[in-house]
Every structure is written in C-alpha cells, then in structure tokens.
Design a protein around this motif. Structure first.
Motif, PDB file in Angstrom:
ATOM      1  N   ALA A 138      33.362  23.608  60.003  1.00 49.75           N
ATOM      2  CA  ALA A 138      32.152  22.979  60.528  1.00 49.75           C
ATOM      3  C   ALA A 138      32.359  21.474  60.436  1.00 49.75           C
ATOM      4  CB  ALA A 138      30.932  23.403  59.727  1.00 49.75           C
ATOM      5  N   LEU A 139      31.909  20.785  61.447  1.00 45.76           N
ATOM      6  CA  LEU A 139      32.084  19.341  61.551  1.00 45.76           C
ATOM      7  C   LEU A 139      30.718  18.712  61.783  1.00 45.76           C
ATOM      8  CD1 LEU A 139      34.392  17.185  61.790  1.00 45.76           C
ATOM      9  CD2 LEU A 139      34.256  17.527  64.254  1.00 45.76           C
ATOM     10  N   ALA A 140      30.414  17.647  61.059  1.00 41.45           N
ATOM     11  CA  ALA A 140      29.154  16.923  61.244  1.00 41.45           C
ATOM     12  C   ALA A 140      29.459  15.557  61.822  1.00 41.45           C
ATOM     13  CB  ALA A 140      28.423  16.781  59.923  1.00 41.45           C
ATOM     14  N   VAL A 141      28.806  15.241  62.926  1.00 39.43           N
ATOM     15  CA  VAL A 141      29.043  13.989  63.627  1.00 39.43           C
ATOM     16  C   VAL A 141      27.715  13.266  63.803  1.00 39.43           C
ATOM     17  CG1 VAL A 141      29.922  12.960  65.759  1.00 39.43           C
ATOM     18  CG2 VAL A 141      30.995  15.018  64.841  1.00 39.43           C
ATOM     19  N   GLU A 142      27.710  11.985  63.501  1.00 34.32           N
ATOM     20  CA  GLU A 142      26.559  11.119  63.765  1.00 34.32           C
ATOM     21  C   GLU A 142      27.013  10.065  64.743  1.00 34.32           C
ATOM     22  OE1 GLU A 142      24.425   9.058  60.641  1.00 34.32           O
ATOM     23  OE2 GLU A 142      23.996  10.990  59.717  1.00 34.32           O
ATOM     24  N   GLY A 143      26.401  10.059  65.907  1.00 35.98           N
ATOM     25  CA  GLY A 143      26.885   9.152  66.948  1.00 35.98           C
ATOM     26  C   GLY A 143      28.289   9.547  67.322  1.00 35.98           C
ATOM     27  N   ARG A 144      29.225   8.657  67.085  1.00 37.96           N
ATOM     28  CA  ARG A 144      30.635   8.950  67.358  1.00 37.96           C
ATOM     29  C   ARG A 144      31.456   9.081  66.071  1.00 37.96           C
ATOM     30  NH1 ARG A 144      32.709   7.707  72.536  1.00 37.96           N
ATOM     31  NH2 ARG A 144      34.618   7.057  71.490  1.00 37.96           N
ATOM     32  N   GLU A 145      30.765   9.056  64.923  1.00 37.16           N
ATOM     33  CA  GLU A 145      31.476   9.090  63.640  1.00 37.16           C
ATOM     34  C   GLU A 145      31.350  10.449  62.955  1.00 37.16           C
ATOM     35  OE1 GLU A 145      31.689   6.787  59.356  1.00 37.16           O
ATOM     36  OE2 GLU A 145      30.056   6.310  60.709  1.00 37.16           O
ATOM     37  N   VAL A 146      32.488  10.962  62.479  1.00 36.13           N
ATOM     38  CA  VAL A 146      32.493  12.176  61.675  1.00 36.13           C
ATOM     39  C   VAL A 146      31.995  11.791  60.284  1.00 36.13           C
ATOM     40  CG1 VAL A 146      33.921  14.002  60.672  1.00 36.13           C
ATOM     41  CG2 VAL A 146      34.388  13.187  62.988  1.00 36.13           C
ATOM     42  N   VAL A 147      30.945  12.483  59.818  1.00 34.30           N
ATOM     43  CA  VAL A 147      30.365  12.161  58.520  1.00 34.30           C
ATOM     44  C   VAL A 147      30.553  13.282  57.502  1.00 34.30           C
ATOM     45  CG1 VAL A 147      28.707  10.469  59.394  1.00 34.30           C
ATOM     46  CG2 VAL A 147      28.067  12.889  59.263  1.00 34.30           C
ATOM     47  N   GLY A 148      31.053  14.433  57.943  1.00 32.34           N
ATOM     48  CA  GLY A 148      31.284  15.522  57.005  1.00 32.34           C
ATOM     49  C   GLY A 148      31.992  16.680  57.658  1.00 32.34           C
ATOM     50  N   PHE A 149      32.553  17.550  56.808  1.00 32.81           N
ATOM     51  CA  PHE A 149      33.213  18.754  57.309  1.00 32.81           C
ATOM     52  C   PHE A 149      33.300  19.782  56.192  1.00 32.81           C
ATOM     53  CE2 PHE A 149      36.695  16.350  55.486  1.00 32.81           C
ATOM     54  CZ  PHE A 149      37.433  17.317  54.817  1.00 32.81           C
ATOM     55  N   ALA A 150      33.513  21.010  56.576  1.00 31.36           N
ATOM     56  CA  ALA A 150      33.798  22.098  55.638  1.00 31.36           C
ATOM     57  C   ALA A 150      34.820  23.009  56.290  1.00 31.36           C
ATOM     58  CB  ALA A 150      32.528  22.876  55.309  1.00 31.36           C
ATOM     59  N   THR A 151      35.709  23.573  55.478  1.00 30.63           N
ATOM     60  CA  THR A 151      36.694  24.536  55.964  1.00 30.63           C
ATOM     61  C   THR A 151      36.688  25.757  55.063  1.00 30.63           C
ATOM     62  OG1 THR A 151      38.498  23.539  54.688  1.00 30.63           O
ATOM     63  CG2 THR A 151      38.199  22.750  56.957  1.00 30.63           C
ATOM     64  N   ALA A 152      36.995  26.905  55.652  1.00 26.70           N
ATOM     65  CA  ALA A 152      37.016  28.167  54.894  1.00 26.70           C
ATOM     66  C   ALA A 152      37.923  29.157  55.611  1.00 26.70           C
ATOM     67  CB  ALA A 152      35.600  28.730  54.778  1.00 26.70           C
ATOM     68  N   TRP A 153      38.308  30.197  54.887  1.00 27.12           N
ATOM     69  CA  TRP A 153      39.120  31.272  55.454  1.00 27.12           C
ATOM     70  C   TRP A 153      38.958  32.511  54.584  1.00 27.12           C
ATOM     71  CZ3 TRP A 153      42.025  26.734  54.049  1.00 27.12           C
ATOM     72  CH2 TRP A 153      42.503  26.752  52.746  1.00 27.12           C
ATOM     73  N   THR A 154      39.619  33.579  54.978  1.00 20.92           N
ATOM     74  CA  THR A 154      39.595  34.825  54.218  1.00 20.92           C
ATOM     75  C   THR A 154      40.718  34.798  53.186  1.00 20.92           C
ATOM     76  OG1 THR A 154      38.756  36.011  56.141  1.00 20.92           O
ATOM     77  CG2 THR A 154      39.710  37.351  54.378  1.00 20.92           C
ATOM     78  N   THR A 155      40.380  35.081  51.938  1.00 15.83           N
ATOM     79  CA  THR A 155      41.380  35.157  50.875  1.00 15.83           C
ATOM     80  C   THR A 155      42.094  36.495  50.993  1.00 15.83           C
ATOM     81  OG1 THR A 155      39.962  33.863  49.426  1.00 15.83           O
ATOM     82  CG2 THR A 155      41.770  35.075  48.379  1.00 15.83           C
TER      83      THR A 155
END
Length: 177
Positions: A46-63
């Motif tokens: 998941a990626l969080a963008v404000e305007g044109r700037e990336v302000v956060g992210f999360a990554t995950a997968w199956t163990t």
C-alpha cells in the motif's frame, strides 16, 4: 522522483532516526530487497501519496514453510516455539515494512496502511515483528488491536511478534508475567 527513490526516502525518514538509527545504507538495502520481495507469494503493498509526494507505505507477503531462518526470524521462532511458529505464522500474511514520514505521524495514515495490507489475510491470520527499541511502535500496534505474542528478554532487548486483530491464535498468546 521514481517510486524506488520515493520509497527509499520514506524508509530513511522513518528508520534512520532514533530509536531505529539505521543508516542510509540500510535504506538502500531495503530498496534493493524490494525488487525481490515483490515476487514473493502473496506480496501486497500500500502506498500513501499526498499531492505528488509519497508519505508512507506498507509491504506484506505470505510466510512460507519451512519458517525462514534469516534476519530476525530465529528470535521469533525461539519466542514462540516450533509448533506455534508453524501453526501461527506459516501461511499467514507477514507485514514486512510499515513506514510513514514524520509529518504524517499521528494522522491515522499508518493504521490505514496496516489495514490495507492485512485486508484479505488468509483466515484473518496476519503477523509482524517489531523491535522493543521503539515503545512508540509497540504502543501503536496495541492501539491497532494487535496482540503481542512473544515477550523480550528480561533486559528488554530484541524483537517481539504481534498477531493481527483477526488472527485466530490471539487468545492463545502468552501474556507477560
């Protein structure tokens, strides 16, 4: 700024300062790992963008099984024991990274990113590791409804495993003395 540079920049903002104190080389390592991580089974981000700037992210997968033995995984397995490690974590959605820029902290963004990457977790099973060096992170996960399933050594060092709010083993997690 391309996505890789933006993610590396957010990672650096989140983890190069105390209490994590990771250097710029760790942010570059993260960006390098990301190209391989996207190929992992069940990868989601998941990626969080404000305007044109990336302000956060999360990554995950199956163990996958067998349970990994690199990075901090041996500490997690030692805290849970072999049976619980396999039953609770293998086949579950593992949250690998969650990072937001300091300006976005306290806005609910981190919770939204966490919810986005845990949505659709197999059987509601999601989990993560975090360091006890960050009481702020530990408190955040608790506020989000996550259950601490392992406890650090008496000296308070190391990592802890958290089970997601819908993980069926939450009630089985040992509580601290």
């Amino acid at each position: 700024m391309d996505h890789a540079s933006a993610l590396r920049s957010v990672y650096a903002d989140a983890f190069c300062a105390p209490p994590w104190n990771e250097g710029a080389e760790r942010a570059a390592e993260f960006a390098g790992r990301l190209t391989g991580n996207v190929r992992r089974p069940g990868f989601t981000a998941a990626l969080a963008v404000e305007g044109r700037e990336v302000v956060g992210f999360a990554t995950a997968w199956t163990t996958l099984a067998p349970f990994p033995t690199d990075r901090c995984y041996p500490q997690a397995a030692a805290g849970l024991g072999p049976r619980r490690t396999t039953e609770w974590l293998c086949g579950a959605r593992e949250i690998d990274e969650l990072a937001v820029r300091p300006v976005a902290r306290g806005t609910g963004l981190a919770g939204d990113l966490l919810a986005a990457v845990t949505e659709g977790a197999p059987g509601g099973r999601s989990w993560l590791l975090t360091s006890v060096r960050s009481p702020r992170a530990v408190s955040f996960y608790r506020r989000q409804g996550w259950t601490q399933a392992t406890h650090p050594s008496p000296e308070g060092r190391g990592i802890v495993v958290f089970l997601g709010p819908r993980h069926p083993a939450r009630a089985l997690a040992p509580q601290p003395l």
